[in-house]
Design a protein around this motif. Structure first.
Motif, short mmCIF file in Angstrom:
data_model
loop_
_atom_site.label_atom_id
_atom_site.label_comp_id
_atom_site.label_asym_id
_atom_site.label_seq_id
_atom_site.Cartn_x
_atom_site.Cartn_y
_atom_site.Cartn_z
N HIS A 15 35.13 31.53 47.75
CA HIS A 15 33.77 31.41 48.52
C HIS A 15 34.28 30.12 50.38
O HIS A 15 35.01 29.23 50.02
N GLU B 238 30.70 25.58 44.10
CA GLU B 238 32.10 26.03 43.29
C GLU B 238 32.60 25.79 44.92
O GLU B 238 33.76 25.83 44.93
N HIS C 153 38.38 29.57 41.60
CA HIS C 153 38.10 30.01 40.90
C HIS C 153 37.07 29.58 40.65
O HIS C 153 37.66 28.43 39.71
N ALA C 154 35.69 29.19 40.37
CA ALA C 154 35.06 28.27 38.87
C ALA C 154 34.30 28.76 38.74
O ALA C 154 33.83 29.86 39.39
N THR D 298 32.65 36.37 38.30
CA THR D 298 31.64 36.67 39.01
C THR D 298 33.10 36.72 40.02
O THR D 298 33.72 36.08 39.59
N PRO D 299 32.90 37.01 41.22
CA PRO D 299 33.98 37.54 42.26
C PRO D 299 33.50 36.15 42.53
O PRO D 299 33.22 36.11 42.86
ZN LIG Z 1 34.05 32.95 42.43
#
Ligand SMILES: [Zn+2]
Length: 515
Positions: free
Chosen positions: A284, A299, A353-354, A514-515
Motif C-alpha cells: 500500500h 497498514e 502486509h498486515a 485482502t490484497p
Molecule cells: Zn495489504
C-alpha cells in the motif's frame, strides 16, 4: 509471547563473521571513530564509560549540523536536524525520534558540560532522520557518510611447503586487480576506500615480509627473500562476496603444478545461485492506506516502517543490496512493484502486509506464495480478451508479453516455497510469533516477480494486541532480525543445494487475503 530479541552490535558482528565464513579478529576497542565521507576522513572522538563507547552530542552537532537544546522544564535534551527532532532524557535508554521510540544500549549522560550518548545513537536514532546515508561499523570503527563504496576485505593465509596462498574476501562484491612492482604486490579493490581486516603475515616461509592496507583502496604485500613468482585468479562470486586468491610461489617451486585445492569451505558453493540483491515491497501507500487498525494504525505506515528496519539490518549485517519498491508514502501498482525487482535483478522479493478482519479476535501471521491455478487462468483469459481486442482494432503486441510477465513467478516456485518454509521457522523462533501459517494463493502481487517471492501478512491490525505489537519498535526490530536470519539460511540453502533438507511445503490452495 516469547522473549524477543533486540539487535545489538555484537550480535551483528558475530552473525556477519559467521555469514562471511571468516575467522574473526576481536573488534578493536577505544580510540576515535573514523568518519569517512566524500570530503575525506576525520576523527570523531569517543569516550569509554562503563564499557560503553560514547560520543559527545556537541561533536555530533558539529559534524551533522544538529541543533542541541536543553529543555530544563521538560528535563530533556533535543537534537534537531532540519525539521526532525530527537528527544533524549537523561538516565533513559529511549530516544523519541519524531514520535517513534528507539532504544539505545545505555542512556544519555552528562559529563561536565557535555552530553554523551552511546555510539549506537548514530545508527539507531540519527541515521533514520538524516537525509544522507549513515553507516556505523563499530567493529572497524568506521562511520561512513553518504554513498561511499567501502567494501570489507578479510584476508586469510594458507601455507604449503613452497607456496603461500593469500585469500581476499571482499564484501559486497567488487572487482580487484593484482599488479607487481618493485618488490611488492598491489591488490587494488574497486571502491572509494576499503575496510580491511589483515592478520600479520606468516613469517616462517619468508615469502611475504609485510602486508597492510594503503590509501585509498589497495592492499600492499611486501615480498620476502624466498618469493619467486605469483599467480592470481580473477575474483569469484561467492554469496555476497568476491573472493580473490593470490598464490605466492617460492624459488624452485614447480609453478606449473596444479593449484592446491582451495582451503576455504565456501569455495564448495562457487557458481551456485545465491543472493546479492533483495527487494522489499511495503504494501500500500499514498491514498491507499490498506487496513486500518482498531486503534487507528495504518497498514501502509506499518509496512513501510518494517521494510526500512529490515533494510537496515540486512544491509548492516550481510552487506547485501536492499531496495524498497517505494521509499516514501506513495502509491504503486503491483506490476510496478514486481517490475522494480525484475529491473534490478533482485534475487528475492518480499512483500509486506498486515491483515484485517471484521472479527477482532482473528490473529496470526501468514506467509503466502503464488498458486498458479487462478493466476494462470486469469492470464489465459486476459490473453483471450486481448486477442479479441486485437481482432477488433488490429495491431499491438502487448498481449503475449503480458502473459509471460504475469507468469514470471512460475519458474521460481520451488525457491519461493523453500524461502517461505525457512521464514516460517524464523518468525516462530526469532520473532516469537505464536501462529504462522503457510498458504498458496493466486496473488497478482507475486505473479510478475522473476525471482523467489513471498508475501507476508505480519498479523491482524484489527486485533488490538497485534496492532500494538506491529506498531512497536521492539517487535518491528525482532521481525527484521527474523527476516535477516531467514535470508542467511536461504542463502545457505541455495549454496548447499540438495544437501539441505527441503523445508516443509506450504499447505495447499487457500483463499487470497485482502490484497
Ligand atoms: Zn495489504
Amino acid at each position: 509471547m516469547r522473549t524477543r530479541r533486540i539487535i545489538y552490535a555484537a550480535d551483528a558482528l558475530i552473525l556477519l563473521l559467521l555469514a562471511a565464513g571468516i575467522s574473526g579478529q576481536a573488534p578493536t576497542q577505544g580510540g576515535p571513530l573514523t568518519v569517512l565521507s566524500r570530503d575525506g576522513r576525520r576523527p570523531l572522538p569517543t569516550v569509554e564509560l562503563q564499557g560503553r563507547q560514547m560520543v559527545g552530542l556537541d561533536d555530533l552537532a558539529t559534524l551533522f549540523q544538529l541543533q542541541i537544546r536543553e529543555d530544563a522544564a521538560a528535563g530533556a535534551v533535543t537534537a534537531t536536524y532540519k525539521t526532525q527532532t530527537l528527544v533524549l532524557t537523561p538516565d533513559q535508554s529511549l530516544v523519541s525520534a519524531s514520535g517513534r521510540l528507539v532504544s539505545l544500549p545505555s542512556p544519555l549522560v552528562r559529563q561536565g558540560r557535555r552530553w554523551l550518548v552511546p555510539i549506537e545513537f548514530i545508527s539507531r536514532a540519527l541515521a533514520p532522520i538524516y537525509d544522507v546515508r549513515l553507516e556505523l561499523r563499530p567493529a572497524s570503527r568506521l562511520l561512513i557518510v553518504g554513498d561511499l563504496r567501502v567494501p570489507r576485505v578479510a584476508v586469510q593465509y594458507d601455507d604449503g611447503p613452497a607456496l603461500l596462498r593469500v585469500t581476499f574476501e571482499i564484501t559486497p562484491r567488487a572487482n580487484a586487480v593484482v599488479t607487481q612492482e618493485q618488490g611488492r604486490l598491489l591488490v587494488r579493490i574497486d571502491g572509494d576506500t576499503i575496510d580491511a581486516v589483515i592478520p600479520p603475515a606468516p613469517a616462517q616461509q619468508q615469502m611475504l615480509s609485510a602486508i597492510r592496507a594503503v590509501e585509498p583502496n589497495t592492499v600492499q604485500m611486501d615480498l620476502g627473500p624466498r618469493f619467486s613468482t605469483f599467480r592470481a585468479s580473477p575474483p569469484v562470486s561467492i554469496g555476497a562476496a568476491s573472493v580473490l586468491t593470490v598464490e605466492l610461489l617460492a624459488a624452485g617451486a614447480d609453478s606449473s603444478a596444479a593449484p592446491v585445492a582451495p582451503a576455504l569451505p565456501v569455495f564448495a558453493g562457487a557458481h551456485r545461485p545465491t543472493i546479492s540483491t533483495i527487494v522489499l515491497d511495503p504494501g500500500h501507500g499514498g491514498d491507499d492506506n490498506g487496513v486500518k487498525g482498531a486503534g487507528g494504525a495504518l497498514e501502509k505506515s506499518v509496512t513501510l516502517s518494517v521494510a526500512r528496519r529490515i533494510k537496515a539490518v540486512i544491509e548492516g549485517r550481510l552487506g547485501m543490496r536492499v531496495l524498497l519498491t517505494h521509499q516514501d508514502d506513495n502509491r504503486l501498482d503491483s506490476a510496478g512493484r514486481a517490475a522494480l525487482a525484475n529491473n534490478n535483478k533482485a534475487d528475492l522479493f518480499i512483500s509486506l502486509h498486515a491483515n484485517g478482519s471484521p472479527r477482532p479476535a482473528t490473529r496470526g501471521a501468514t506467509i503466502f506464495t503464488l498458486s498458479l491455478d487462478r493466476v494462470g487462468e486469469d492470464a489465459r483469459r486476459q490473453s483471450q480478451a486481448d486477442r479479441e481486442v486485437l481482432q477488433l482494432f488490429g495491431g499491438g503486441t502487448r498481449d503475449f508479453s503480458l502473459v509471460e510477465w504475469e507468469l514470471a513467478q512460475a519458474a521460481h516456485l520451488d525457491g519461493s516455497h523453500a524461502f517461505a518454509g525457512i521464514l516460517d521457522q524464523k518468525l516462530r523462533t526469532t520473532a516469537g510469533l505464536p501462529s504462522v501459517s503457510l498458504q498458496r494463493a493466486p496473488m497478482r502481487n507475486l505473479a510478475g516477480a522473476n525471482m523467489p517471492a513471498v508475501l507476508i501478512e505480519m498479523g491482524y491490525l484489527s486485533n488490538a494486541e497485534e496492532e500494538r505489537l506491529l506498531t512497536s519498535t521492539e517487535f518491528q526490530g525482532s521481525l527484521a532480525t527474523a527476516v535477516t536470519e531467514a535470508v542467511v539460511a536461504f542463502r545457505e540453502y541455495l549454496e548447499q543445494g540438495p544437501r539441505t533438507p527441503m523445508p516443509p511445503t506450504p499447505a495447499a490452495q487457500a483463499q487470497p487475503p485482502t490484497p
